[in-house]
Motif scaffolding. Structure first.
Motif, mmCIF file in Angstrom:
data_model
loop_
_atom_site.group_PDB
_atom_site.id
_atom_site.type_symbol
_atom_site.label_atom_id
_atom_site.label_comp_id
_atom_site.label_asym_id
_atom_site.label_seq_id
_atom_site.Cartn_x
_atom_site.Cartn_y
_atom_site.Cartn_z
ATOM 1 N N VAL A 134 13.874 -33.288 10.918
ATOM 2 C CA VAL A 134 13.403 -31.992 10.415
ATOM 3 C C VAL A 134 13.455 -31.806 8.909
ATOM 4 O O VAL A 134 12.972 -30.798 8.418
ATOM 5 N N SER A 135 14.051 -32.727 8.175
ATOM 6 C CA SER A 135 14.223 -32.489 6.743
ATOM 7 C C SER A 135 13.817 -33.696 5.916
ATOM 8 O O SER A 135 13.740 -34.806 6.413
ATOM 9 N N ASP A 136 13.626 -33.428 4.636
ATOM 10 C CA ASP A 136 13.404 -34.537 3.724
ATOM 11 C C ASP A 136 14.764 -35.041 3.225
ATOM 12 O O ASP A 136 15.803 -34.482 3.544
ATOM 13 N N CYS A 137 14.749 -36.076 2.458
ATOM 14 C CA CYS A 137 15.988 -36.718 2.013
ATOM 15 C C CYS A 137 16.772 -35.896 0.997
ATOM 16 O O CYS A 137 17.905 -36.222 0.680
ATOM 17 N N GLU A 138 16.174 -34.847 0.475
ATOM 18 C CA GLU A 138 16.837 -34.065 -0.556
ATOM 19 C C GLU A 138 17.784 -33.008 -0.003
ATOM 20 O O GLU A 138 18.493 -32.369 -0.754
ATOM 21 N N THR A 139 17.793 -32.798 1.290
ATOM 22 C CA THR A 139 18.689 -31.808 1.869
ATOM 23 C C THR A 139 19.870 -32.507 2.530
ATOM 24 O O THR A 139 19.854 -33.708 2.764
ATOM 25 N N PHE A 140 20.892 -31.749 2.829
ATOM 26 C CA PHE A 140 22.098 -32.283 3.447
ATOM 27 C C PHE A 140 22.047 -32.091 4.958
ATOM 28 O O PHE A 140 21.439 -31.134 5.436
ATOM 29 N N PRO A 141 22.717 -32.967 5.730
ATOM 30 C CA PRO A 141 22.714 -32.829 7.193
ATOM 31 C C PRO A 141 23.222 -31.470 7.684
ATOM 32 O O PRO A 141 22.863 -31.041 8.769
ATOM 33 N N GLU A 142 24.004 -30.785 6.875
ATOM 34 C CA GLU A 142 24.530 -29.476 7.266
ATOM 35 C C GLU A 142 23.424 -28.448 7.470
ATOM 36 O O GLU A 142 23.628 -27.424 8.123
ATOM 37 N N ILE A 143 22.221 -28.730 6.919
ATOM 38 C CA ILE A 143 21.097 -27.806 7.093
ATOM 39 C C ILE A 143 20.746 -27.645 8.566
ATOM 40 O O ILE A 143 20.235 -26.607 8.972
ATOM 41 N N VAL A 144 21.058 -28.657 9.377
ATOM 42 C CA VAL A 144 20.775 -28.580 10.812
ATOM 43 C C VAL A 144 21.537 -27.413 11.432
ATOM 44 O O VAL A 144 20.995 -26.679 12.249
ATOM 45 N N GLY A 145 22.785 -27.208 11.038
ATOM 46 C CA GLY A 145 23.571 -26.084 11.537
ATOM 47 C C GLY A 145 22.930 -24.749 11.191
ATOM 48 O O GLY A 145 22.941 -23.815 11.997
ATOM 49 N N THR A 146 22.348 -24.672 10.009
ATOM 50 C CA THR A 146 21.641 -23.454 9.594
ATOM 51 C C THR A 146 20.427 -23.213 10.475
ATOM 52 O O THR A 146 20.182 -22.098 10.931
ATOM 53 N N PHE A 147 19.654 -24.293 10.748
ATOM 54 C CA PHE A 147 18.498 -24.168 11.638
ATOM 55 C C PHE A 147 18.926 -23.706 13.031
ATOM 56 O O PHE A 147 18.301 -22.831 13.625
ATOM 57 N N VAL A 148 19.987 -24.300 13.563
ATOM 58 C CA VAL A 148 20.467 -23.935 14.903
ATOM 59 C C VAL A 148 20.870 -22.457 14.929
ATOM 60 O O VAL A 148 20.530 -21.732 15.866
ATOM 61 N N CYS A 149 21.569 -22.017 13.901
ATOM 62 C CA CYS A 149 21.980 -20.609 13.817
ATOM 63 C C CYS A 149 20.758 -19.680 13.800
ATOM 64 O O CYS A 149 20.727 -18.666 14.498
ATOM 65 N N LYS A 150 19.742 -20.041 13.022
ATOM 66 C CA LYS A 150 18.524 -19.222 12.953
ATOM 67 C C LYS A 150 17.781 -19.216 14.291
ATOM 68 O O LYS A 150 17.280 -18.182 14.720
ATOM 69 N N ILE A 151 17.715 -20.371 14.946
ATOM 70 C CA ILE A 151 17.051 -20.443 16.254
ATOM 71 C C ILE A 151 17.778 -19.545 17.245
ATOM 72 O O ILE A 151 17.154 -18.757 17.957
ATOM 73 N N ARG A 152 19.097 -19.656 17.294
ATOM 74 C CA ARG A 152 19.874 -18.831 18.229
ATOM 75 C C ARG A 152 19.663 -17.350 17.966
ATOM 76 O O ARG A 152 19.528 -16.565 18.901
ATOM 77 N N SER A 153 19.640 -16.963 16.710
ATOM 78 C CA SER A 153 19.433 -15.560 16.358
ATOM 79 C C SER A 153 18.057 -15.078 16.802
ATOM 80 O O SER A 153 17.926 -13.999 17.385
ATOM 81 N N LYS A 154 17.032 -15.875 16.552
ATOM 82 C CA LYS A 154 15.670 -15.500 16.950
ATOM 83 C C LYS A 154 15.537 -15.419 18.470
ATOM 84 O O LYS A 154 14.905 -14.503 18.992
ATOM 85 N N LEU A 155 16.132 -16.356 19.175
ATOM 86 C CA LEU A 155 16.076 -16.333 20.632
ATOM 87 C C LEU A 155 16.808 -15.116 21.187
ATOM 88 O O LEU A 155 16.313 -14.437 22.084
ATOM 89 N N ARG A 156 17.977 -14.825 20.638
ATOM 90 C CA ARG A 156 18.765 -13.676 21.085
ATOM 91 C C ARG A 156 17.986 -12.376 20.856
ATOM 92 O O ARG A 156 17.916 -11.522 21.734
ATOM 93 N N THR A 157 17.376 -12.236 19.677
ATOM 94 C CA THR A 157 16.594 -11.043 19.357
ATOM 95 C C THR A 157 15.424 -10.868 20.315
ATOM 96 O O THR A 157 15.085 -9.750 20.698
ATOM 97 N N ALA A 158 14.821 -11.994 20.734
ATOM 98 C CA ALA A 158 13.679 -11.947 21.659
ATOM 99 C C ALA A 158 14.113 -11.864 23.122
ATOM 100 O O ALA A 158 13.275 -11.829 24.015
ATOM 101 N N GLY A 159 15.426 -11.854 23.381
ATOM 102 C CA GLY A 159 15.910 -11.776 24.750
ATOM 103 C C GLY A 159 15.781 -13.079 25.511
ATOM 104 O O GLY A 159 15.707 -13.089 26.736
ATOM 105 N N VAL A 160 15.750 -14.180 24.784
ATOM 106 C CA VAL A 160 15.576 -15.506 25.375
ATOM 107 C C VAL A 160 16.930 -16.224 25.390
ATOM 108 O O VAL A 160 17.655 -16.188 24.403
ATOM 109 N N PRO A 161 17.280 -16.894 26.500
ATOM 110 C CA PRO A 161 18.550 -17.622 26.551
ATOM 111 C C PRO A 161 18.567 -18.790 25.569
ATOM 112 O O PRO A 161 17.545 -19.423 25.319
ATOM 113 N N ASP A 162 19.740 -19.058 25.024
ATOM 114 C CA ASP A 162 19.934 -20.148 24.062
ATOM 115 C C ASP A 162 20.127 -21.465 24.805
ATOM 116 O O ASP A 162 21.102 -21.619 25.532
#
Length: 114
Positions: free
Chosen positions: A69-97
């Motif tokens: 999901v990322s280019d070489c200029e970002t750190f692997p920790e960005i994946v945790g940020t993506f997961v957090c955003k996905i969970r938030s969007k799913l929760r807001t839409a009433g969708v199970p994580d």
């Protein structure tokens, strides 16, 4: 037909298309994600990450997800940020994580009640 799988995560390299799992339909090439017919508003990277986890046969490491999901200029920790955003969007839409965190190893798909 031979199936080529990533030795690290079990990702089916030959089938980088539609994933249908537990009511989710994810197609990153088309930019589409839905749950039980309801559209999910995800960015391209979020959709690719969720698709990759959905297709993996076992726990997939942050590093492997980072490579998808990322280019070489970002750190692997960005994946945790993506997961957090996905969970938030799913929760807001009433969708199970569907993402389960496996401490010290990465992430895997958990079945959700449809």
């Amino acid at each position: 037909m031979t199936v080529a799988c990533c030795p690290n995560c079990g990702f089916d390299i030959t089938k980088d298309d539609l994933v249908e799992r537990d009511g989710f339909k994810l197609h990153p090439r088309e930019g589409l994600g839905s749950y039980l017919g309801r559209s999910i508003g995800l960015t391209g990277s979020e959709l690719v990450l969720l698709h990759t986890i959905g297709q993996a046969k076992r726990t997939i490491s942050r590093e492997a997800l980072h490579n998808r999901v990322s280019d070489c200029e970002t750190f692997p920790e960005i994946v945790g940020t993506f997961v957090c955003k996905i969970r938030s969007k799913l929760r807001t839409a009433g969708v199970p994580d569907p993402i389960e965190t496996v401490r010290g190893k990465g992430y895997r798909w958990k079945s959700v009640a449809a």
